[in-house]
Enzyme design. Structure first.
Site, PDB file in Angstrom:
ATOM      1  N   THR A 128       4.013   2.184   5.649  1.00  0.00           N
ATOM      2  CA  THR A 128       2.613   1.767   5.502  1.00  0.00           C
ATOM      3  C   THR A 128       1.791   2.629   6.440  1.00  0.00           C
ATOM      4  O   THR A 128       2.237   2.930   7.558  1.00  0.00           O
ATOM      5  CB  THR A 128       2.394   0.273   5.859  1.00  0.00           C
ATOM      6  N   ASP A 173       5.069  -4.786   6.209  1.00  0.00           N
ATOM      7  CA  ASP A 173       5.480  -6.125   6.660  1.00  0.00           C
ATOM      8  C   ASP A 173       5.594  -7.122   5.516  1.00  0.00           C
ATOM      9  O   ASP A 173       6.531  -7.906   5.430  1.00  0.00           O
ATOM     10  CB  ASP A 173       4.412  -6.660   7.647  1.00  0.00           C
ATOM     11  N   ARG A 214       0.955  -4.725  -5.542  1.00  0.00           N
ATOM     12  CA  ARG A 214       0.989  -5.966  -4.773  1.00  0.00           C
ATOM     13  C   ARG A 214       1.215  -7.068  -5.807  1.00  0.00           C
ATOM     14  O   ARG A 214       0.588  -7.041  -6.860  1.00  0.00           O
ATOM     15  CB  ARG A 214      -0.331  -6.156  -4.020  1.00  0.00           C
ATOM     16  N   ASP A 221      -0.632   1.750   8.062  1.00  0.00           N
ATOM     17  CA  ASP A 221      -1.197   0.918   9.140  1.00  0.00           C
ATOM     18  C   ASP A 221      -0.380   0.969  10.428  1.00  0.00           C
ATOM     19  O   ASP A 221      -0.889   0.619  11.490  1.00  0.00           O
ATOM     20  CB  ASP A 221      -1.296  -0.550   8.697  1.00  0.00           C
ATOM     21  N   GLY A 255       0.838  -1.199   0.000  1.00  0.00           N
ATOM     22  CA  GLY A 255       0.000   0.000   0.000  1.00  0.00           C
ATOM     23  C   GLY A 255       0.869   1.244   0.000  1.00  0.00           C
ATOM     24  O   GLY A 255       1.821   1.336   0.775  1.00  0.00           O
ATOM     25  N   ARG A 304      -6.243  -2.224   7.994  1.00  0.00           N
ATOM     26  CA  ARG A 304      -6.276  -3.659   7.700  1.00  0.00           C
ATOM     27  C   ARG A 304      -6.631  -4.406   8.988  1.00  0.00           C
ATOM     28  O   ARG A 304      -7.692  -4.168   9.550  1.00  0.00           O
ATOM     29  CB  ARG A 304      -4.951  -4.143   7.113  1.00  0.00           C
ATOM     30  N   ASP A 355       1.716  -1.091  11.465  1.00  0.00           N
ATOM     31  CA  ASP A 355       1.597  -2.431  12.078  1.00  0.00           C
ATOM     32  C   ASP A 355       2.842  -3.273  11.855  1.00  0.00           C
ATOM     33  O   ASP A 355       2.787  -4.503  11.889  1.00  0.00           O
ATOM     34  CB  ASP A 355       0.383  -3.162  11.479  1.00  0.00           C
TER      35      ASP A 355
HETATM   36  P1  ADP Z   1       2.697  -4.283   2.716  1.00  0.00           P
HETATM   37  O1  ADP Z   1       4.138  -4.387   2.314  1.00  0.00           O
HETATM   38  O2  ADP Z   1       2.194  -2.869   2.701  1.00  0.00           O
HETATM   39  O3  ADP Z   1       2.409  -5.042   3.976  1.00  0.00           O
HETATM   40  P2  ADP Z   1       1.562  -6.503   1.242  1.00  0.00           P
HETATM   41  O4  ADP Z   1       1.318  -7.293   2.477  1.00  0.00           O
HETATM   42  O5  ADP Z   1       0.544  -6.472   0.176  1.00  0.00           O
HETATM   43  O6  ADP Z   1       1.841  -4.962   1.558  1.00  0.00           O
HETATM   44  O7  ADP Z   1       2.938  -7.026   0.615  1.00  0.00           O
HETATM   45  C1  ADP Z   1       3.429  -6.368  -0.557  1.00  0.00           C
HETATM   46  C2  ADP Z   1       4.028  -7.395  -1.482  1.00  0.00           C
HETATM   47  O8  ADP Z   1       5.103  -8.070  -0.825  1.00  0.00           O
HETATM   48  C3  ADP Z   1       3.070  -8.522  -1.845  1.00  0.00           C
HETATM   49  O9  ADP Z   1       2.212  -8.139  -2.887  1.00  0.00           O
HETATM   50  C4  ADP Z   1       4.044  -9.596  -2.273  1.00  0.00           C
HETATM   51  O10 ADP Z   1       4.525  -9.333  -3.580  1.00  0.00           O
HETATM   52  C5  ADP Z   1       5.189  -9.403  -1.292  1.00  0.00           C
HETATM   53  N1  ADP Z   1       5.041 -10.328  -0.165  1.00  0.00           N
HETATM   54  C6  ADP Z   1       4.163 -10.229   0.846  1.00  0.00           C
HETATM   55  N2  ADP Z   1       4.330 -11.256   1.708  1.00  0.00           N
HETATM   56  C7  ADP Z   1       5.348 -12.030   1.187  1.00  0.00           C
HETATM   57  C8  ADP Z   1       5.997 -13.242   1.585  1.00  0.00           C
HETATM   58  N3  ADP Z   1       5.652 -13.868   2.710  1.00  0.00           N
HETATM   59  N4  ADP Z   1       7.001 -13.736   0.811  1.00  0.00           N
HETATM   60  C9  ADP Z   1       7.363 -13.096  -0.325  1.00  0.00           C
HETATM   61  N5  ADP Z   1       6.790 -11.953  -0.770  1.00  0.00           N
HETATM   62  C10 ADP Z   1       5.794 -11.429  -0.015  1.00  0.00           C
HETATM   63  O1  F6P Z   2      -2.015  -1.644   4.069  1.00  0.00           O
HETATM   64  C1  F6P Z   2      -2.471  -0.348   3.817  1.00  0.00           C
HETATM   65  C2  F6P Z   2      -3.935  -0.387   3.461  1.00  0.00           C
HETATM   66  O2  F6P Z   2      -4.364   0.920   3.207  1.00  0.00           O
HETATM   67  C3  F6P Z   2      -4.838  -0.996   4.525  1.00  0.00           C
HETATM   68  O3  F6P Z   2      -5.095  -0.112   5.603  1.00  0.00           O
HETATM   69  C4  F6P Z   2      -6.050  -1.307   3.703  1.00  0.00           C
HETATM   70  O4  F6P Z   2      -6.898  -2.271   4.288  1.00  0.00           O
HETATM   71  C5  F6P Z   2      -5.398  -1.858   2.418  1.00  0.00           C
HETATM   72  O5  F6P Z   2      -4.158  -1.172   2.296  1.00  0.00           O
HETATM   73  C6  F6P Z   2      -6.196  -1.633   1.173  1.00  0.00           C
HETATM   74  O6  F6P Z   2      -5.497  -2.356   0.154  1.00  0.00           O
HETATM   75  P1  F6P Z   2      -5.621  -1.955  -1.400  1.00  0.00           P
HETATM   76  O7  F6P Z   2      -4.955  -0.641  -1.580  1.00  0.00           O
HETATM   77  O8  F6P Z   2      -4.878  -3.059  -2.106  1.00  0.00           O
HETATM   78  O9  F6P Z   2      -7.090  -1.912  -1.689  1.00  0.00           O
END
Ligand code: ADP
Ligand code: F6P
Length: 326
Positions: A125, A103, A72, A127, A11, A171, A129
């Site tokens: 992020t 994360d 993502r 969040d 995000g 989230r 978190d």
């Molecule tokens: P954020 O980094 O904001 O938490 P996401 O959880 O969507 O957002 O993670 C972003 C991207 O990181 C995912 O779309 C994926 O490509 C990669 N990713 C997330 N978790 C994993 C994982 N456990 N192993 C490898 N790549 C990951």
């Molecule tokens: O992780 C950041 C965030 O804005 C969360 O607070 C929310 O639930 C999510 O992304 C929304 O995801 P997307 O932008 O993929 O709809």
């Protein structure tokens, strides 16, 4: 380190561009060539990267979003894709990769690290978190955006003797909701970390109405409940007029606050310097207003604490005993 790539992932968050600027300028100050990867891991897999330098950092620091765009990438969760990305970075003779994200993005960076790519993560992020850091880039701006919205909603709720449910992002975490509820003077703040019952909220609204508080604000984290459904249920249960506002994506945009721009500048430089000084596999986080360099392994072992005392204070100076817990 001669050549460094960097990307924004997950995000988007206000302040990411401040981190981009700091990475470009910090690397330039050490004679390191920089490559910007578009659209997170998705762009990395496609080799979608361009040479960026000192001048490309101009005029971006105050803009929300990310000039590198983000994505993502479900594909990148697979080992085969991670191996392709690592091979591509080796082919391009990239000596290190900085990932600006949350994360999930850090898990992706750890996967690349395990495949021999020197990586570092800048926590970003809204969040807030992420384990291993007290604060993430984007969180302060998002909270202030919610505060502005609560103030406007309170004006109209007061004019109409309405209660208002304001649903915020986060989230599965309630950090944005708690900070905005406490700072914004919400009577009740609902977060996934603290169980609640709709019946007790209804009783509290009725009790406050009896005392003349006719425009209570309920801040509701998206991970706790649907704001629209809660408002509908409360209207039926109490007969009180309750409006719902789902803030949604405005929480992700906007010019970064000073705090987020500062975090971006400081943590972006910390990531570059750590890699240039030979460290790898680390999060450039913060603790007690200081940079905290922590390995991914140690970061993932830490639990991101919820500010329960803060939640109790928000209730104490909000609805108080009118809102019974169980
Ligand atoms: P954020 O980094 O904001 O938490 P996401 O959880 O969507 O957002 O993670 C972003 C991207 O990181 C995912 O779309 C994926 O490509 C990669 N990713 C997330 N978790 C994993 C994982 N456990 N192993 C490898 N790549 C990951
Ligand atoms: O992780 C950041 C965030 O804005 C969360 O607070 C929310 O639930 C999510 O992304 C929304 O995801 P997307 O932008 O993929 O709809």
């Amino acid at each position: 380190m001669k050549r460094l790539a960097f990307l924004t992932s997950g995000g988007d968050a206000p302040g990411m561009n401040a981190a981009v600027r700091s990475i470009l300028r910090s690397a330039a100050s050490r004679g390191i060539e920089t490559w910007g990867v578009f659209r997170g891991y998705e762009g990395l897999l496609a080799g979608d990267m361009i040479r960026l330098g000192w001048k490309d950092a101009g005029g971006i620091v105050h803009h929300g979003g990310t000039v590198l765009k983000t994505a993502r990438s479900p594909a990148f969760r697979e080992k085969e894709a991670q191996e392709r990305a690592a091979a591509l970075l080796r082919e391009r003779e990239i000596d290190g990769l900085v990932v600006i994200g949350g994360d999930g993005s850090m898990a992706g960076a750890a996967a690349l690290e395990a495949l021999g790519v020197a990586t570092a993560v800048v926590p970003a992020t809204i969040d807030n978190d992420m384990c291993g850091t007290e604060e993430t880039i984007g969180y302060d701006t998002a909270v202030n955006t919610v505060l502005e919205a609560i103030s406007r909603i309170r004006d109209t709720a007061a004019s109409h003797d309405r209660a208002a449910v304001v649903e915020v992002m986060g989230r599965h975490a309630g950090h944005i909701a708690l900070a905005a509820g406490l700072a914004g003077g919400a009577e009740i703040t609902l977060v996934p970390e603290v169980p609640f019952s709709r019946e007790n909220i209804a009783d509290a609204l009725l009790a406050m109405q009896k005392e003349g508080r006719t425009n209570s604000i309920i801040v509701c984290a998206e991970g706790a409940a649907s704001g629209a459904e809660l408002a509908d249920w409360l209207k039926k249960a109490t007969g009180i007029d309750v409006c719902a506002t789902i803030l949604g994506y405005i929480q992700r945009g906007g010019a970064p606050t000073a705090r987020d721009a500062l975090l971006g500048a400081i943590l972006g430089a910390a990531a570059v310097d750590g890699l240039a000084d030979g460290r790898r596999g680390f999060l450039a986080g913060c603790r007690n207003s200081r940079v905290r360099i922590i390995s991914y392994d140690d970061a993932f072992k830490e639990k991101r604490e919820f500010y329960t005392n803060g939640w109790e204070l928000a209730l104490r100076i909000g609805a108080g005993p009118r809102y019974r817990m169980k």
